[in-house]
Design a protein around this motif. Structure first.
Motif, PDB file in Angstrom:
ATOM      1  N   GLN A  40       0.823  -1.212   0.000  1.00 48.63           N
ATOM      2  CA  GLN A  40       0.000   0.000   0.000  1.00 48.63           C
ATOM      3  C   GLN A  40       0.855   1.260   0.000  1.00 48.63           C
ATOM      4  O   GLN A  40       0.546   2.222  -0.712  1.00 48.63           O
ATOM      5  CB  GLN A  40      -0.964  -0.004   1.192  1.00 48.63           C
ATOM      6  CG  GLN A  40      -2.032  -1.076   1.112  1.00 48.63           C
ATOM      7  CD  GLN A  40      -2.824  -1.004  -0.182  1.00 48.63           C
ATOM      8  OE1 GLN A  40      -3.258   0.056  -0.621  1.00 48.63           O
ATOM      9  NE2 GLN A  40      -3.012  -2.148  -0.818  1.00 48.63           N
ATOM     10  N   LYS A  43       2.296   1.728  -3.435  1.00 45.72           N
ATOM     11  CA  LYS A  43       1.264   2.181  -4.370  1.00 45.72           C
ATOM     12  C   LYS A  43       0.974   3.671  -4.199  1.00 45.72           C
ATOM     13  O   LYS A  43       0.805   4.395  -5.189  1.00 45.72           O
ATOM     14  CB  LYS A  43      -0.024   1.373  -4.182  1.00 45.72           C
ATOM     15  CG  LYS A  43       0.024   0.003  -4.789  1.00 45.72           C
ATOM     16  CD  LYS A  43      -1.311  -0.688  -4.662  1.00 45.72           C
ATOM     17  CE  LYS A  43      -1.344  -1.972  -5.449  1.00 45.72           C
ATOM     18  NZ  LYS A  43      -2.687  -2.551  -5.495  1.00 45.72           N
ATOM     19  N   ASP A  46       3.787   5.581  -5.677  1.00 48.35           N
ATOM     20  CA  ASP A  46       3.687   5.481  -7.128  1.00 48.35           C
ATOM     21  C   ASP A  46       2.666   6.477  -7.668  1.00 48.35           C
ATOM     22  O   ASP A  46       2.935   7.222  -8.615  1.00 48.35           O
ATOM     23  CB  ASP A  46       3.310   4.057  -7.518  1.00 48.35           C
ATOM     24  CG  ASP A  46       3.278   3.842  -9.015  1.00 48.35           C
ATOM     25  OD1 ASP A  46       4.204   4.319  -9.710  1.00 48.35           O
ATOM     26  OD2 ASP A  46       2.342   3.190  -9.504  1.00 48.35           O
ATOM     27  N   SER A  47       1.524   6.506  -7.029  1.00 48.81           N
ATOM     28  CA  SER A  47       0.479   7.447  -7.422  1.00 48.81           C
ATOM     29  C   SER A  47       0.977   8.890  -7.301  1.00 48.81           C
ATOM     30  O   SER A  47       0.719   9.727  -8.170  1.00 48.81           O
ATOM     31  CB  SER A  47      -0.758   7.225  -6.547  1.00 48.81           C
ATOM     32  OG  SER A  47      -1.736   8.187  -6.815  1.00 48.81           O
ATOM     33  N   LEU A  90       7.032  -2.765  -6.949  1.00 52.52           N
ATOM     34  CA  LEU A  90       5.670  -3.301  -6.986  1.00 52.52           C
ATOM     35  C   LEU A  90       5.628  -4.626  -7.739  1.00 52.52           C
ATOM     36  O   LEU A  90       4.933  -5.558  -7.329  1.00 52.52           O
ATOM     37  CB  LEU A  90       4.701  -2.277  -7.602  1.00 52.52           C
ATOM     38  CG  LEU A  90       4.333  -1.121  -6.684  1.00 52.52           C
ATOM     39  CD1 LEU A  90       3.666   0.007  -7.471  1.00 52.52           C
ATOM     40  CD2 LEU A  90       3.435  -1.595  -5.551  1.00 52.52           C
ATOM     41  N   SER A  95       2.509  -6.949  -7.373  1.00 53.22           N
ATOM     42  CA  SER A  95       1.429  -5.968  -7.289  1.00 53.22           C
ATOM     43  C   SER A  95       1.481  -5.046  -8.506  1.00 53.22           C
ATOM     44  O   SER A  95       2.494  -4.973  -9.204  1.00 53.22           O
ATOM     45  CB  SER A  95       1.562  -5.160  -6.003  1.00 53.22           C
ATOM     46  OG  SER A  95       0.444  -4.318  -5.858  1.00 53.22           O
ATOM     47  N   GLU A  97       0.776  -1.168 -10.435  1.00 54.79           N
ATOM     48  CA  GLU A  97       0.946   0.259 -10.217  1.00 54.79           C
ATOM     49  C   GLU A  97      -0.374   0.874  -9.770  1.00 54.79           C
ATOM     50  O   GLU A  97      -1.426   0.269  -9.907  1.00 54.79           O
ATOM     51  CB  GLU A  97       1.388   0.941 -11.512  1.00 54.79           C
ATOM     52  CG  GLU A  97       2.678   0.430 -12.082  1.00 54.79           C
ATOM     53  CD  GLU A  97       2.995   1.051 -13.432  1.00 54.79           C
ATOM     54  OE1 GLU A  97       2.440   2.118 -13.758  1.00 54.79           O
ATOM     55  OE2 GLU A  97       3.792   0.446 -14.155  1.00 54.79           O
ATOM     56  N   LYS A  98      -0.293   2.100  -9.253  1.00 50.94           N
ATOM     57  CA  LYS A  98      -1.506   2.814  -8.883  1.00 50.94           C
ATOM     58  C   LYS A  98      -1.495   4.185  -9.546  1.00 50.94           C
ATOM     59  O   LYS A  98      -0.540   4.942  -9.417  1.00 50.94           O
ATOM     60  CB  LYS A  98      -1.602   2.981  -7.363  1.00 50.94           C
ATOM     61  CG  LYS A  98      -2.862   3.724  -6.954  1.00 50.94           C
ATOM     62  CD  LYS A  98      -2.998   3.875  -5.467  1.00 50.94           C
ATOM     63  CE  LYS A  98      -4.278   4.642  -5.165  1.00 50.94           C
ATOM     64  NZ  LYS A  98      -4.410   4.937  -3.752  1.00 50.94           N
TER      65      LYS A  98
END
Length: 176
Positions: A40, A43, A46-47, A90, A95, A97-98
């Protein structure tokens, strides 16, 4: 698995293992899911890098001062490099990307275009970037406080992102 506690969760039909660091590994159907806080936090970072790059790209062609354009370009490159590191981490954690939340992107776009329509100066650009950096730093600290079980590598990359945002904010001061 010596030194690890095993807990079977009948509701979700999975096995939860706590390792020596009390980090949770959840095994479901043969898949190992690592500490969710780590994923989390990665992410959210990343966002954040994506939001920063998009925001800089949105106003870059309106910048008048060469020095300001250079500062923004350098920061964009730093954000992109960190974003690439985040993408790799990620992937290592199985997982995805966000992307930034559509509402956040929309509000940013509205604010930027409204303010730039009123005043297309470098001071307006510096003010918009400063606001974005401050919001980013605030959010990143909130996420670090929320995802306390994230691994050290994720916390370190988040701190690096905070540092990039703080430096960009400081670099905007002469243009305000």
């Amino acid at each position: 698995m010596a030194g690890m506690n095993k807990i079977i969760n009948p509701v979700y039909n999975n096995l939860i293992i706590l390792n020596n660091d009390c980090k949770k590994l959840i095994i479901t159907g043969g898949l190992v899911m690592e500490n969710n806080d780590t994923i989390q936090l990665l992410k959210e970072c990343d966002s954040g890098t994506k939001m920063a790059v998009e925001s800089i790209n949105e106003i870059l062609d309106k910048v008048k001062a060469t020095e300001l354009r250079d500062v923004l370009n350098d920061s964009r490159i730093h954000h992109e490099k960190l974003g690439n590191e985040l993408h790799s981490l990620l992937l290592e954690h199985n997982s995805e990307e966000k992307d930034p939340a559509p509402m956040a992107k929309g509000m940013s776009w509205l604010k930027t275009n409204f303010k730039m329509a009123m005043d297309e100066s470098d001071a307006t650009i510096a003010s918009l970037i400063t606001d974005g950096c401050n919001m980013g730093v605030k959010s990143l600290h909130m996420y670090m406080n929320k995802y306390t079980e994230a691994d050290n590598a994720s916390k370190d990359i988040c701190k690096r992102l905070v540092s990039i945002e703080s430096k960009l904010c400081e670099d905007m001061q002469p243009y305000l």
